[in-house]
Design an enzyme around this catalytic site. Structure first.
Site, PDB file in Angstrom:
ATOM      1  N   ARG A  34     -73.414   5.082  37.538  1.00  0.00           N
ATOM      2  CA  ARG A  34     -73.401   3.871  36.714  1.00  0.00           C
ATOM      3  C   ARG A  34     -72.611   2.749  37.370  1.00  0.00           C
ATOM      4  O   ARG A  34     -72.955   1.574  37.198  1.00  0.00           O
ATOM      5  CB  ARG A  34     -72.848   4.188  35.319  1.00  0.00           C
ATOM      6  CG  ARG A  34     -73.911   4.852  34.470  1.00  0.00           C
ATOM      7  CD  ARG A  34     -73.463   5.094  33.069  1.00  0.00           C
ATOM      8  NE  ARG A  34     -74.619   5.335  32.219  1.00  0.00           N
ATOM      9  CZ  ARG A  34     -74.572   5.946  31.044  1.00  0.00           C
ATOM     10  NH1 ARG A  34     -73.425   6.375  30.556  1.00  0.00           N
ATOM     11  NH2 ARG A  34     -75.662   6.116  30.343  1.00  0.00           N
ATOM     12  N   LYS A 196     -85.036  18.582  19.604  1.00  0.00           N
ATOM     13  CA  LYS A 196     -85.598  18.353  18.267  1.00  0.00           C
ATOM     14  C   LYS A 196     -86.752  17.363  18.235  1.00  0.00           C
ATOM     15  O   LYS A 196     -86.685  16.311  18.844  1.00  0.00           O
ATOM     16  CB  LYS A 196     -84.505  17.799  17.356  1.00  0.00           C
ATOM     17  CG  LYS A 196     -83.423  18.795  17.048  1.00  0.00           C
ATOM     18  CD  LYS A 196     -82.432  18.134  16.140  1.00  0.00           C
ATOM     19  CE  LYS A 196     -81.343  19.079  15.684  1.00  0.00           C
ATOM     20  NZ  LYS A 196     -80.325  18.325  14.957  1.00  0.00           N
ATOM     21  N   GLY A 348     -80.057  12.097  30.010  1.00  0.00           N
ATOM     22  CA  GLY A 348     -79.038  12.743  30.848  1.00  0.00           C
ATOM     23  C   GLY A 348     -79.481  14.082  31.418  1.00  0.00           C
ATOM     24  O   GLY A 348     -79.228  14.378  32.591  1.00  0.00           O
ATOM     25  N   GLY A 371     -80.330   6.626  25.187  1.00  0.00           N
ATOM     26  CA  GLY A 371     -80.705   6.144  23.855  1.00  0.00           C
ATOM     27  C   GLY A 371     -81.388   4.791  23.910  1.00  0.00           C
ATOM     28  O   GLY A 371     -82.380   4.548  23.207  1.00  0.00           O
TER      29      GLY A 371
END
Ligand code: AMP
Length: 390
Positions: A34, A196, A348, A371
């Site tokens: 990053r 999920k 990730g 996200g």
């Protein structure tokens, strides 16, 4: 959207909101991806005569000062990458920080302490945003990974600073992700995995209107398989999402999207690798749970990836943290790396699997925002970008 290279930053105090939220082991940075991704914008500003102020959050200090989450080691690392001295402000706001910044000259770089040491940051508090804005003549948001949050440093202060723009990392992210959502070369194939269905419903719904094929792996595959009436043993199934899974399967059929599910599995009696891995066909034996896609599914998914001209991958195909359950995820990583298509990877776990395979450099675009990338792919407006479009 306006980008930094359309601004005149000469002599301007240029506040760059970066995403320097790197993984730490004590005060050692274990992955500098990053920081490196933020360098083009910082370098561009320096090359064009700016005074550079860099701000970021790090971890989740929950609005209190946590010395273990100080940005000081990041300032040191940035100094090494830039090969120049970098100053460190022990707070991101306040008189001392304002004085430090006012005393700066062209070419100086100041890194501010963790924005999230102040609870007002995440609340998008107007007073806090004004204090941040007081440090800046120009505001540049380059924190793609935080662009889905309306925080003071990602949204609030952009209403106050007279000149605003997005940074070069955000441009790269937006261009790559827009290729998927707007003008992909076809076939466009998406591979989704992870724990999920409920986390990824919106992404699945939006992708079903765009992709030619959707390959599902990970635990969420079992909710779909159960919805089709297959035996899923003790696998992680979201019982309350079975109807939704049926609806998504129907919708895929109606819109002519090939929705692929695993046809064989790796199963085990324990999720943590303490019991052996066994092979199973499409039906999962009683008492066992699916922990990875099986070899026939890996091959089929690999063949779909090989046929694609644009491929998006988010989420592991199994519990890839356990070596014996990682073959499916590694097979997808390999197929992505081999593909001559435009390849985009987010999340990730998928990025970790690629870096484990040593093939990250063969991917067209690795998204720095998990996200944020998913929300972008859902078709949602990201507040950190919307405010720059004013
Ligand atoms: P997510 O954050 O939704 O992308 O989920 C990632 C997590 O899903 C990883 O930690 C995986 O270990 C986990 N996962 C993937 N496949 C399975 C599976 N078959 N059973 C349980 N967990 C899984």
């Amino acid at each position: 959207m306006r980008y930094i290279d359309e601004l005149d930053v000469g002599g301007a105090r240029t506040f760059i909101r970066a995403d320097l939220n790197v993984p730490l082991d004590g005060s050692t940075i274990t992955d500098t991806t990053r920081i490196e991704a933020s360098l083009p914008t910082i370098r561009w500003a320096l090359d064009h005569g700016a005074i550079v102020i860099v701000a970021s959050h790090l971890g989740r200090p929950k609005g209190t000062v946590d010395p273990a989450l100080s940005l000081r080691p990041i300032a040191d690392s940035l100094s090494e990458f830039l090969q120049r001295q970098v100053m460190f402000a022990p707070d991101c706001i306040g008189d001392a920080t304002e004085r430090l910044v006012r005393g700066c000259a062209t070419g100086d770089v100041v890194v501010l302490e963790n924005l999230r040491f102040h609870p007002e940051e995440a609340k998008n508090d107007a007073g806090f945003a004004r204090q941040l804005a007081a440090l800046a003549d120009v505001y540049v948001n380059d924190a793609f990974g935080a662009a889905h949050r309306a925080h003071a440093s990602t949204e609030g202060m952009a209403h106050i600073v007279p000149q605003t723009a997005a940074g070069l990392l955000i441009r790269k992210e937006v261009e790559a992700l827009s290729k998927i959502t707007e003008s992909p070369e076809r076939p466009l194939v998406a591979i989704l995995g992870g724990a999920k269905v409920s986390d990824k419903i919106n992404v699945i719904e939006n992708l079903l209107t765009k992709v030619d094929a959707l390959l599902i792996g990970g635990a969420m595959a079992y909710t779909f398989l159960r919805a089709q009436g297959h035996a899923t043993g003790k696998s992680l199934v979201e019982e309350d999402r079975l109807d939704l899974a049926r609806t998504l399967l129907e919708r895929a059929q109606q819109s002519g999207v090939a929705l692929h599910l695993p046809s064989d599995h790796v199963v085990s009696t324990a999720l943590d690798g303490s019991a052996p891995a066994e092979q199973a066909g499409i039906e999962i034996p009683d008492g066992t749970m699916g922990v990875d896609i099986g070899p026939a599914t890996s091959e089929r998914y690999g063949a779909e990836i090989a046929k694609a001209r644009t491929v998006l991958w988010n989420g592991p195909m199994g519990i890839f943290e356990v070596e014996a359950f990682s073959a499916g995820t590694m097979a997808v990583a390999d197929a992505m790396a081999k593909s001559p298509a435009m390849t985009v990877v987010g999340g990730g776990d998928s990025i970790a699997a690629l870096s484990r395979s040593g093939k990250s450099s063969q991917i067209s675009h690795i998204s720095t925002g998990g996200g944020a990338a998913l929300e972008f792919l859902e078709g949602r407006t990201l507040p950190g970008l919307a405010v720059l479009n004013r």
